[in-house]
Scaffold this motif. Sequence first.
Motif, mmCIF file in Angstrom:
data_model
loop_
_atom_site.group_PDB
_atom_site.id
_atom_site.type_symbol
_atom_site.label_atom_id
_atom_site.label_comp_id
_atom_site.label_asym_id
_atom_site.label_seq_id
_atom_site.Cartn_x
_atom_site.Cartn_y
_atom_site.Cartn_z
ATOM 1 N N LEU A 115 -93.527 38.492 10.239
ATOM 2 C CA LEU A 115 -92.460 37.837 11.016
ATOM 3 C C LEU A 115 -91.561 38.832 11.751
ATOM 4 C CD1 LEU A 115 -91.162 34.896 11.428
ATOM 5 C CD2 LEU A 115 -89.453 35.691 9.816
ATOM 6 N N ILE A 118 -93.285 41.229 14.358
ATOM 7 C CA ILE A 118 -93.639 40.545 15.604
ATOM 8 C C ILE A 118 -92.392 40.198 16.413
ATOM 9 C CG2 ILE A 118 -94.559 38.401 16.561
ATOM 10 C CD1 ILE A 118 -96.667 38.457 14.325
ATOM 11 N N TRP A 119 -91.371 39.663 15.753
ATOM 12 C CA TRP A 119 -90.241 39.119 16.500
ATOM 13 C C TRP A 119 -89.123 40.112 16.736
ATOM 14 C CZ3 TRP A 119 -90.580 34.673 19.092
ATOM 15 C CH2 TRP A 119 -91.633 33.822 18.734
ATOM 16 N N LYS A 122 -91.497 43.450 18.300
ATOM 17 C CA LYS A 122 -92.379 43.041 19.413
ATOM 18 C C LYS A 122 -93.786 43.616 19.254
ATOM 19 C CE LYS A 122 -88.589 41.662 21.742
ATOM 20 N NZ LYS A 122 -88.073 40.533 20.981
ATOM 21 N N ARG A 125 -99.588 40.639 17.378
ATOM 22 C CA ARG A 125 -99.896 39.986 16.100
ATOM 23 C C ARG A 125 -100.990 40.718 15.309
ATOM 24 N NH1 ARG A 125 -98.882 35.177 13.858
ATOM 25 N NH2 ARG A 125 -97.651 34.636 15.680
ATOM 26 N N LEU B 277 -83.428 40.040 12.236
ATOM 27 C CA LEU B 277 -83.560 38.894 13.143
ATOM 28 C C LEU B 277 -82.177 38.508 13.660
ATOM 29 C CD1 LEU B 277 -85.977 36.732 10.947
ATOM 30 C CD2 LEU B 277 -86.585 37.831 13.086
ATOM 31 N N LYS B 281 -83.354 33.795 16.532
ATOM 32 C CA LYS B 281 -84.662 33.956 15.895
ATOM 33 C C LYS B 281 -84.608 33.483 14.449
ATOM 34 C CE LYS B 281 -86.157 37.667 18.897
ATOM 35 N NZ LYS B 281 -86.118 39.120 19.088
ATOM 36 N N LEU B 285 -86.999 30.478 13.443
ATOM 37 C CA LEU B 285 -88.196 30.851 12.691
ATOM 38 C C LEU B 285 -88.048 30.633 11.192
ATOM 39 C CD1 LEU B 285 -88.841 34.221 14.553
ATOM 40 C CD2 LEU B 285 -90.157 32.118 14.807
#
Lengths: 257, 373
Positions: A115, A118-119, A122, A125, B277, B281, B285
């Motif tokens: 998680l 990736i977020w 960046k 995947r 995060l 996000k 998420l």
Amino acid sequence: MVNQTAPAAGAADEVIIRMEGVHKWYGQFHVLKDINLTVRKGERIVVCGPSGSGKSTLIRCINRLEEHQRGRIFVHEVELTSDLKHIEHIRSEVGMVFQQFNLFPHLTVLENLTLAPIWVRKMPRAEAEKLARQYLERVRIPEQADKYPGQLSGGQQQRVAIARSLCMNPMAMLFDEPTSALDPEMIKEVLDVMIELARSGMTMLVVTHEMGFARTVANRVIFMDQGEIIEEAEPETFFNNPKSDRTKLFLSQILHH
Amino acid sequence: MSVATASERSGAGRSPDLPPPATTTGAIGWLRENLFSSPLNTALTLAALYLIYLVVPPVVDWALLSANFQSGTSNKDCVGDGACWTMIRARFGQFIYFRYPVEERWRVDATFLLLFGAIVWLLIERTPGKLHMALFLFVVFPPLAVWLLFGGLGLATVETALWGGLMLTLVLGTVGIVFSLPIGIVLALGRRSDMPAVRLLSMVFIEFVRAVPLITVLFMASVMLPLFLPEGMSFDKLLRAMIGIAFFGAAYMAEVVRGGLQAMGRGQYEAAMALGLNYWKMTALVILPQALRIVIPGIVNTFIGLFKDTSLVLIIGLFDLLNVSLLATRDADWAGLGSEAYAFVALVFFAFCFSMSRYSLYLERKLPSGRRK
């Protein structure tokens, strides 16, 4: 009786975390009093002390899960202020492992691990999944990748939580009583992973009551009571030759039960 | 270990596993346990059976056995005491499309085929290309539907005054459902925001809308709003009703979603934050996927309520399914057939609401949030 930071590793080493005269209050309650602490790259520091002494609050200030009200905190020379960009940057660079694991129950183990890469980073995947599987291997549960956290034992969940933090390739890891919520037979599997992590050179700040762990891997032990750092020493000195009476009392309670 | 394992118990020579007594299993066992377990329970069972006997046979007789299914042009074509479904047959087009021109009705069919096709595609687990289908449904479909239903660009324009029947009910219900959830989520997040202005605005909106009956909202939208708009500027009555329904639903949805947010432990927020995060996000998420799953029953409950509440638009002169059926009962040719009209409307509403309810149960069972530690 408050010790100044005693550099355990070479003084030339990079400073990762620096706390200068940090104070914090919960309402009227003065929970952290004049905390001065320097953590250098590769150091393993164990923070112990009676419950309510402020040790969890101390490490939670480092990634701003708690806000300090006086003094300054630097992580890798970036100061923690109310600037959200700095806070988010520091959080992505410093991993944290919680007492209650806090895995995301709606995601599989693999998704928990990928998680943030990736977020936040960046990362593509496929690359994130490859990295995640490497770390699952390292915490010895590669076969659980597609399960949900609720299907794992407490010890397995905590190892997933450690792997989740490692996937962000942090420059330091904070552990907030990582074994306190575990059944006795699962404590060892988590400590083994942490010991291995320490041997690999990770900078670690660990709040724990596991004194065996402190003896084995710490290069400094910090004893806190009533919001103050009472004693700070190498484990050898700390356990065999504590200076303060409060430390002696604490050690006698925790070691002879 | 005092608990014997199964293999120990069935060990040779010692007590073998026996089947339980016949009176405690199977149909007899079930009857004994569930229907006749005590004198009171027995009495209730018998009373219920008697009630069923009183109600069900006459209803079945009226609705099916003695009913008229043949086609006809007025109530004189119906014979006997049974239901006269002939009326529904004769006015079926009006029940579904109201005054939508007959030669253009394929456009309504096409719109709803596309809509239901896309929804079913998304709801069934094993269909590929879900992302594309979702994009189609939320980005391509809305303007496409407006074009198909309303016209323009080559299609004959069909004024919304001609819309009605089941078609209008579905348009209102779909718009209400599709918009109330996202707006409700935003309001719920706003109500828990750190920013005082956002929090206050969300709270005032939610509390104000919830404190007012939907009929009032619809009245305000259709009667009062034009008074405040400058002369000559007006927008469609149907559009105003849609906006009213969507925001009304959103206020209720906001409170349902807030319940889910409230149920989330601090640990989830902290873990997400500790990974770096940011707020959006973390919310999208980690927090919302869990919070929304917790409140699926409440969300679907609000959907169902909203869908049925669309029938209140009859008060501002829109002809939804219920209003069209009222029209039918006032038709001299079909006098005295109120029961049939209402039964038909009830059945249609039931079919839609029951499907939503069943799907929500299926979702709850399927999703992994049920597996808590």
